[in-house]
Design an enzyme around this catalytic site. Structure first.
Site, PDB file in Angstrom:
ATOM      1  N   GLY A   1       0.832  -1.189  -0.053  1.00 51.21           N
ATOM      2  CA  GLY A   1      -0.005  -0.248   0.004  1.00 51.21           C
ATOM      3  C   GLY A   1       0.781   1.126  -0.048  1.00 51.21           C
ATOM      4  O   GLY A   1       0.448   2.374   0.417  1.00 51.21           O
TER       5      GLY A   1
ATOM      6  N   THR B   1       1.807   3.463  -2.032  1.00 53.20           N
ATOM      7  CA  THR B   1       1.335   4.573  -2.910  1.00 53.20           C
ATOM      8  C   THR B   1       0.245   5.280  -2.058  1.00 53.20           C
ATOM      9  O   THR B   1      -0.236   6.490  -2.677  1.00 53.20           O
ATOM     10  CB  THR B   1       1.019   4.190  -4.214  1.00 53.20           C
ATOM     11  OG1 THR B   1      -0.466   3.708  -4.147  1.00 53.20           O
ATOM     12  CG2 THR B   1       1.964   3.642  -5.328  1.00 53.20           C
ATOM     13  N   GLY B   2      -0.166   4.811  -0.988  1.00 55.44           N
ATOM     14  CA  GLY B   2      -1.374   5.533  -0.301  1.00 55.44           C
ATOM     15  C   GLY B   2      -1.212   6.575   0.543  1.00 55.44           C
ATOM     16  O   GLY B   2       0.010   7.196   0.653  1.00 55.44           O
TER      17      GLY B   2
ATOM     18  N   ARG C   1       1.766  -3.499  -7.615  1.00 54.02           N
ATOM     19  CA  ARG C   1       0.468  -4.347  -8.048  1.00 54.02           C
ATOM     20  C   ARG C   1       0.500  -4.041  -9.594  1.00 54.02           C
ATOM     21  O   ARG C   1       0.175  -2.753  -9.809  1.00 54.02           O
ATOM     22  CB  ARG C   1      -0.605  -4.096  -7.027  1.00 54.02           C
ATOM     23  CG  ARG C   1      -0.396  -4.421  -5.649  1.00 54.02           C
ATOM     24  CD  ARG C   1      -1.789  -4.101  -4.966  1.00 54.02           C
ATOM     25  NE  ARG C   1      -2.196  -2.650  -5.059  1.00 54.02           N
ATOM     26  CZ  ARG C   1      -3.633  -2.401  -5.604  1.00 54.02           C
ATOM     27  NH1 ARG C   1      -4.320  -3.417  -6.032  1.00 54.02           N
ATOM     28  NH2 ARG C   1      -3.959  -1.216  -5.488  1.00 54.02           N
TER      29      ARG C   1
ATOM     30  N   LYS D   1     -10.781  -5.003  11.443  1.00 53.66           N
ATOM     31  CA  LYS D   1      -9.124  -4.867  12.077  1.00 53.66           C
ATOM     32  C   LYS D   1      -8.980  -6.108  12.840  1.00 53.66           C
ATOM     33  O   LYS D   1      -7.844  -6.531  13.169  1.00 53.66           O
ATOM     34  CB  LYS D   1      -9.068  -3.580  12.532  1.00 53.66           C
ATOM     35  CG  LYS D   1      -8.696  -2.402  11.239  1.00 53.66           C
ATOM     36  CD  LYS D   1      -7.963  -0.970  11.645  1.00 53.66           C
ATOM     37  CE  LYS D   1      -8.082  -0.219  10.519  1.00 53.66           C
ATOM     38  NZ  LYS D   1      -7.683   1.192  10.629  1.00 53.66           N
TER      39      LYS D   1
HETATM   40  P1  NDP Z   1      -5.577   4.785   1.092  1.00 52.85           P
HETATM   41  O1  NDP Z   1      -6.867   4.808   0.754  1.00 52.85           O
HETATM   42  O2  NDP Z   1      -4.414   5.861   0.626  1.00 52.85           O
HETATM   43  O3  NDP Z   1      -5.008   3.307   0.452  1.00 52.85           O
HETATM   44  C1  NDP Z   1      -3.686   2.866   0.392  1.00 52.85           C
HETATM   45  C2  NDP Z   1      -3.431   1.814  -0.439  1.00 52.85           C
HETATM   46  O4  NDP Z   1      -3.950   0.638  -0.302  1.00 52.85           O
HETATM   47  C3  NDP Z   1      -3.570   2.288  -1.891  1.00 52.85           C
HETATM   48  O5  NDP Z   1      -2.666   3.280  -2.272  1.00 52.85           O
HETATM   49  C4  NDP Z   1      -3.168   0.882  -2.540  1.00 52.85           C
HETATM   50  O6  NDP Z   1      -1.746   0.866  -2.699  1.00 52.85           O
HETATM   51  C5  NDP Z   1      -3.913  -0.193  -1.639  1.00 52.85           C
HETATM   52  N1  NDP Z   1      -5.035  -0.675  -2.103  1.00 52.85           N
HETATM   53  C6  NDP Z   1      -6.421   0.131  -2.180  1.00 52.85           C
HETATM   54  N2  NDP Z   1      -7.173  -1.011  -2.826  1.00 52.85           N
HETATM   55  C7  NDP Z   1      -6.609  -1.997  -2.975  1.00 52.85           C
HETATM   56  C8  NDP Z   1      -7.004  -3.404  -3.424  1.00 52.85           C
HETATM   57  N3  NDP Z   1      -8.426  -3.192  -4.057  1.00 52.85           N
HETATM   58  N4  NDP Z   1      -6.238  -4.279  -3.534  1.00 52.85           N
HETATM   59  C9  NDP Z   1      -5.045  -4.046  -2.978  1.00 52.85           C
HETATM   60  N5  NDP Z   1      -4.485  -2.966  -2.366  1.00 52.85           N
HETATM   61  C10 NDP Z   1      -5.194  -1.996  -2.532  1.00 52.85           C
HETATM   62  O7  NDP Z   1      -5.365   4.105   2.669  1.00 52.85           O
HETATM   63  P2  NDP Z   1      -4.991   5.038   3.803  1.00 52.85           P
HETATM   64  O8  NDP Z   1      -3.617   5.718   3.806  1.00 52.85           O
HETATM   65  O9  NDP Z   1      -6.109   6.274   3.920  1.00 52.85           O
HETATM   66  O10 NDP Z   1      -5.290   4.291   5.066  1.00 52.85           O
HETATM   67  C11 NDP Z   1      -4.313   3.342   5.675  1.00 52.85           C
HETATM   68  C12 NDP Z   1      -4.792   3.103   7.054  1.00 52.85           C
HETATM   69  O11 NDP Z   1      -4.742   4.232   7.863  1.00 52.85           O
HETATM   70  C13 NDP Z   1      -6.003   2.586   7.214  1.00 52.85           C
HETATM   71  O12 NDP Z   1      -6.011   1.193   8.039  1.00 52.85           O
HETATM   72  C14 NDP Z   1      -6.856   3.189   7.696  1.00 52.85           C
HETATM   73  O13 NDP Z   1      -8.191   2.712   8.400  1.00 52.85           O
HETATM   74  C15 NDP Z   1      -6.081   4.208   8.718  1.00 52.85           C
HETATM   75  N6  NDP Z   1      -6.487   5.786   8.766  1.00 52.85           N
HETATM   76  C16 NDP Z   1      -6.552   6.332   9.657  1.00 52.85           C
HETATM   77  C17 NDP Z   1      -6.996   7.643   9.884  1.00 52.85           C
HETATM   78  C18 NDP Z   1      -6.855   8.054  11.226  1.00 52.85           C
HETATM   79  O14 NDP Z   1      -7.339   9.330  11.368  1.00 52.85           O
HETATM   80  N7  NDP Z   1      -6.493   7.486  12.366  1.00 52.85           N
HETATM   81  C19 NDP Z   1      -7.515   8.347   8.672  1.00 52.85           C
HETATM   82  C20 NDP Z   1      -7.197   7.701   7.478  1.00 52.85           C
HETATM   83  C21 NDP Z   1      -6.772   6.319   7.702  1.00 52.85           C
HETATM   84  P3  NDP Z   1      -1.111   0.413  -3.883  1.00 52.85           P
HETATM   85  O15 NDP Z   1      -1.855   0.781  -5.176  1.00 52.85           O
HETATM   86  O16 NDP Z   1       0.366   1.045  -3.544  1.00 52.85           O
HETATM   87  O17 NDP Z   1      -0.863  -1.079  -3.761  1.00 52.85           O
END
Ligand code: NDP
Length: 294
Positions: A11, A13-14, A36, A139
């Site tokens: 993940g 790139t997230g 991926r 989770k």
């Molecule tokens: P994103 O929405 O930015 O997604 C992260 C990455 O997940 C994507 O870039 C992609 O990575 C991968 N991904 C998405 N869909 C798929 C799929 N179908 N299959 C495989 N990989 C996939 O995530 P966040 O950074 O927002 O969230 C990360 C964590 O942080 C989560 O657990 C979330 O609950 C938590 N969070 C906590 C917050 C807080 O305030 N405490 C706020 C926001 C999030 P790639 O394409 O590189 O493989």
């Protein structure tokens, strides 16, 4: 000389993942990033991955649709950090990590796994409201699988991402700059004090009530804001008019802002606190963070 673990970030790139990649490189870890094939010609992601490669990261091809590719990827490293999506307004893929847990178990070499958590401690949310509780329930399913597979872990309880919560200026709680979350996370991966524990990130200056956050902003802008309030019942009733993703998110806001679920407990013996363990990290204070919005 201290040997630093090789790290695989999934993940990468997230929203948080890219910060973890940068923090891992900055702290001198050999850093692998899952690439991926499904991202296809998502050009922003492709360019980000190439940028990581230029900074020294290794790109590893792998997919959640190809179990063996996950096994092969995790075999390359000591520590796996997953930052897969988990916010309904973006995308929610937390349970995909069950494949990853199986792959880590089969590979057998991983010294530590940090699943995609980075929020409220789900173990303390057994009374969370519907539909937002899905985040915590999913989770916990992943935690159970990790612990049943006897995989060494660290869970990161990052509290409120500052970008989400301070940008909107509307919550009390514990606010943490996302780059600081990434730095603390990478600090924790080779630290025996965080093994099989939850790392709570509670920078003391950033534990503020909503009123205090508003006061910080008022000081920065040099004027007093007009305030209005909404009762708990009206807030909960208004949730029902929202779409599913909004209901999930606002349910979390309710637990954080109304119930104070992030700060209303002692950490206890199954957890440790990040700013105490790593006083050398000069974290971003709420005031410094909010200056960006001036
Ligand atoms: P994103 O929405 O930015 O997604 C992260 C990455 O997940 C994507 O870039 C992609 O990575 C991968 N991904 C998405 N869909 C798929 C799929 N179908 N299959 C495989 N990989 C996939 O995530 P966040 O950074 O927002 O969230 C990360 C964590 O942080 C989560 O657990 C979330 O609950 C938590 N969070 C906590 C917050 C807080 O305030 N405490 C706020 C926001 C999030 P790639 O394409 O590189 O493989």
């Amino acid at each position: 000389m201290e040997t630093k673990s090789k790290v695989l970030i999934i993940g990468g790139t997230g929203y948080l993942g890219k910060r973890l990649v940068r923090a891992s490189l900055a702290q001198g870890h050999q850093t692998y990033v899952l690439n991926r094939p499904e991202i296809g010609v998502d050009i922003d992601k492709v360019q980000m991955l190439l940028g990581f490669k230029q900074q020294g990261a290794h790109l590893v091809s792998g997919s959640f649709n190809d179990y063996q590719s996950l096994v092969n990827a995790v075999k390359l490293v000591d520590v796996v950090i997953c930052a897969i999506s988990g916010v309904h307004i973006r995308s929610h893929q937390i349970l995909l990590q069950l494949n990853l847990v199986d792959a880590i178990k089969e590979a057998g070499n991983v010294k530590r796994f940090l699943p995609s958590e980075f929020g409220t401690d789900p173990a303390r949310m057994e009374n969370a409201i519907e539909p937002g509780r899905v985040t915590f329930d999913d989770k916990m399913v992943v935690r159970k699988a990790i612990e049943e597979a006897k995989i060494p872990f660290t869970y990161i309880s990052a509290n409120c991402f500052a970008g989400y919560f301070l940008g909107g200026l509307c919550q009390p709680a514990i606010y943490v700059d996302e780059d600081d979350i990434a730095m603390y996370t990478i600090k924790a991966i080779d630290d025996p004090r965080t093994l099989n524990k939850t790392l709570y990130i509670r920078p003391p200056k950033n534990i503020l009530s909503q009123k205090e956050v508003v006061q910080v902003w008022e000081k920065l802008i040099g004027k007093e804001l007009k305030k209005s309030s909404i009762s708990k019942d009206d807030f909960l009733a208004s949730l029902k008019e929202q779409d599913y993703a909004q209901q999930v998110g606002l349910g979390h806001y309710y637990h954080v802002c109304y119930e104070g679920c992030l700060a209303n407990f002692e950490i206890g013996k199954n957890g440790v606190e990040a700013s105490e363990l790593y006083p050398e990290i000069k974290y971003t204070t709420v005031e410094d963070y909010m200056k960006r919005y001036l």
